[in-house]
Design a protein around this motif. Sequence first.
Motif, PDB file in Angstrom:
ATOM      1  N   SER A  74      -4.792  -0.865  -1.442  1.00  0.00           N
ATOM      2  CA  SER A  74      -4.864  -0.615  -0.010  1.00  0.00           C
ATOM      3  C   SER A  74      -4.902  -1.907   0.792  1.00  0.00           C
ATOM      4  O   SER A  74      -5.402  -2.938   0.322  1.00  0.00           O
ATOM      5  CB  SER A  74      -6.071   0.255   0.340  1.00  0.00           C
ATOM      6  OG  SER A  74      -7.266  -0.474   0.146  1.00  0.00           O
ATOM      7  N   GLU A 130      -3.933   4.527   1.632  1.00  0.00           N
ATOM      8  CA  GLU A 130      -5.099   4.083   2.387  1.00  0.00           C
ATOM      9  C   GLU A 130      -6.125   5.189   2.343  1.00  0.00           C
ATOM     10  O   GLU A 130      -5.799   6.346   2.571  1.00  0.00           O
ATOM     11  CB  GLU A 130      -4.749   3.751   3.839  1.00  0.00           C
ATOM     12  CG  GLU A 130      -3.853   2.545   4.034  1.00  0.00           C
ATOM     13  CD  GLU A 130      -4.481   1.227   3.596  1.00  0.00           C
ATOM     14  OE1 GLU A 130      -3.743   0.397   3.047  1.00  0.00           O
ATOM     15  OE2 GLU A 130      -5.699   1.025   3.785  1.00  0.00           O
ATOM     16  N   ASN A 147       0.821  -1.214   0.000  1.00  0.00           N
ATOM     17  CA  ASN A 147       0.000   0.000   0.000  1.00  0.00           C
ATOM     18  C   ASN A 147       0.855   1.264   0.000  1.00  0.00           C
ATOM     19  O   ASN A 147       0.399   2.328   0.409  1.00  0.00           O
ATOM     20  CB  ASN A 147      -0.979  -0.009   1.184  1.00  0.00           C
ATOM     21  CG  ASN A 147      -0.293  -0.212   2.528  1.00  0.00           C
ATOM     22  OD1 ASN A 147       0.882  -0.574   2.602  1.00  0.00           O
ATOM     23  ND2 ASN A 147      -1.018   0.003   3.608  1.00  0.00           N
ATOM     24  N   ILE A 195       1.097   7.157   0.758  1.00  0.00           N
ATOM     25  CA  ILE A 195       0.503   6.032   1.494  1.00  0.00           C
ATOM     26  C   ILE A 195      -0.922   5.853   0.996  1.00  0.00           C
ATOM     27  O   ILE A 195      -1.747   6.757   1.099  1.00  0.00           O
ATOM     28  CB  ILE A 195       0.515   6.327   3.009  1.00  0.00           C
ATOM     29  CG1 ILE A 195       1.961   6.486   3.480  1.00  0.00           C
ATOM     30  CG2 ILE A 195      -0.193   5.218   3.778  1.00  0.00           C
ATOM     31  CD1 ILE A 195       2.100   7.210   4.797  1.00  0.00           C
TER      32      ILE A 195
END
Lengths: 226, 149
Positions: free
Chosen positions: A114, A66, A46, A64
Motif C-alpha cells: 500500500s 489500500e 499499490n 486496489i
Amino acid sequence: MSAVAARVVLAFYATCDTPADNTGFLYKKGGRHAAYHRRWFVLRGNMLFYFEDAASREPVGVIILEGCTVELVEAAEEFAFAVRFAGSRARTYVLAAESQAAMEGWVKALSRASFDYLRLVVRELEQQLAAVRAGGGPPPARRPRALPSKENGCAVWSAETPAASVPVRANPGSRPGPEPPPLPPRRRASAPNGPLDSASFAQLHEWYGQEIRALRSQWLSSQAQP
Amino acid sequence: MRYNEKELQALSRQPAEMAAELGMRGPKKGSVVKRRLVKLVVNFLFYFRTDEAEPIGALLLEHCRVTQEEPSGFSISFLEDPERKYHFECCSEEQCQEWMAALRRASYEFMRRSLIFYRNEIQKMTGKDPLEQFGISEEARFQLSSLKA
C-alpha cells in the motif's frame, strides 16, 4: 455500475514500462461459490492487475491495495491466501499460489504494497536522517499515544518533532546518487465528507505504528553513545 | 476492466492530503469548466460534484505530468496519452503551486525514490541499512539499481 466506473483512469498503469514488483500465476476464486480461474497477476505499486494470461494486452481487472489485510486461509485449494477489505459489503479476494514459496512471496509483497505503508516508512526514514544529520543523538522524545493520529489517514509523525522541520537538502554536485525529494509541506486535513469508513485504516495504523515504535526504540538504543 | 469499486469509494472518503473546490475541464474537445470538489488521497485524485458524497471520477497519479496552465491553473496528462489533458483552475497562483507540488509528490514512484534516497543517505552516514529493521532490505523495488539513470 456507478458513474465512477466510467471515469476511473487507471488501466494505463497495467501495461506501462515501470517494472512490476511481483508477477506470477495465481488462482483467483470467482466469488463465494465460484470456481478458481488461473490468472496472470502483476503487482505494480499499490495496484494488483490480473490478466487472462501473461501475453494479454488488457487486464481483466485490478485490485486496489489500500486498506486491506493479507492473511492465510483454510481453503480447498493448497497455498491459499486472502486479500481482505473492511466494511460491511466489502469483498474478500481468495487467491491460491502454485507453491509454498510463491504463496509466501505474494503474501509478503501484497501486505506491504500500500501507498500508506510506503509513506509511513518514508516518514520514518526522513526522521532518522534528520536525527542523524542533527548530530547523531536521539530525536526529542514523543508524547506516548495509544494510536497514531489519523489525520490525513496517516500517522502524524512529523508534526511533533522540531527535527522534522530541518530541511533535508543535499549539496548539489557533492554526492552521487538520487536527487533529494523536496520537503513536504505541512499536512492539512479535509473536512470529512461523511462517516469515515476507517476501521481498516485504524487497524493498519495501529499495527504499523506498533511495529515502527518497536523498531524505532531498537534503532535508538543501537544509536546511543557508549 | 473490473476493479474493487467499493474500496475505491471508501478510499475517496478517507482524509485527504489536499481537498478544494476547483474549476475542472475534462480532456474531450469542447468540454466546459465545471466546479468540482477535488480530493487527493494516496495516489488518487478524486473529483466530486460539489453537493455529492460519491465521486464521479478518479485519476491514478502515476506516469503523469503536471503542467502549469495560465493564468492560475494546471493540467494533468498521462505519459501514455499526452494530448489528453485534465484541466484545473485554482483561485490563486499560490493555490496552484501548492496543488502542483502535492500532485508531483503523490505518486508511488516518487515515494519509492524518496525511500531509496533516505536509505542511501542514512547508510552513508551511519554504515547501517535502515530497512533491515523493517525486514524489507532485500526487496527489489527498494534497490538503488532499480532507479533509472
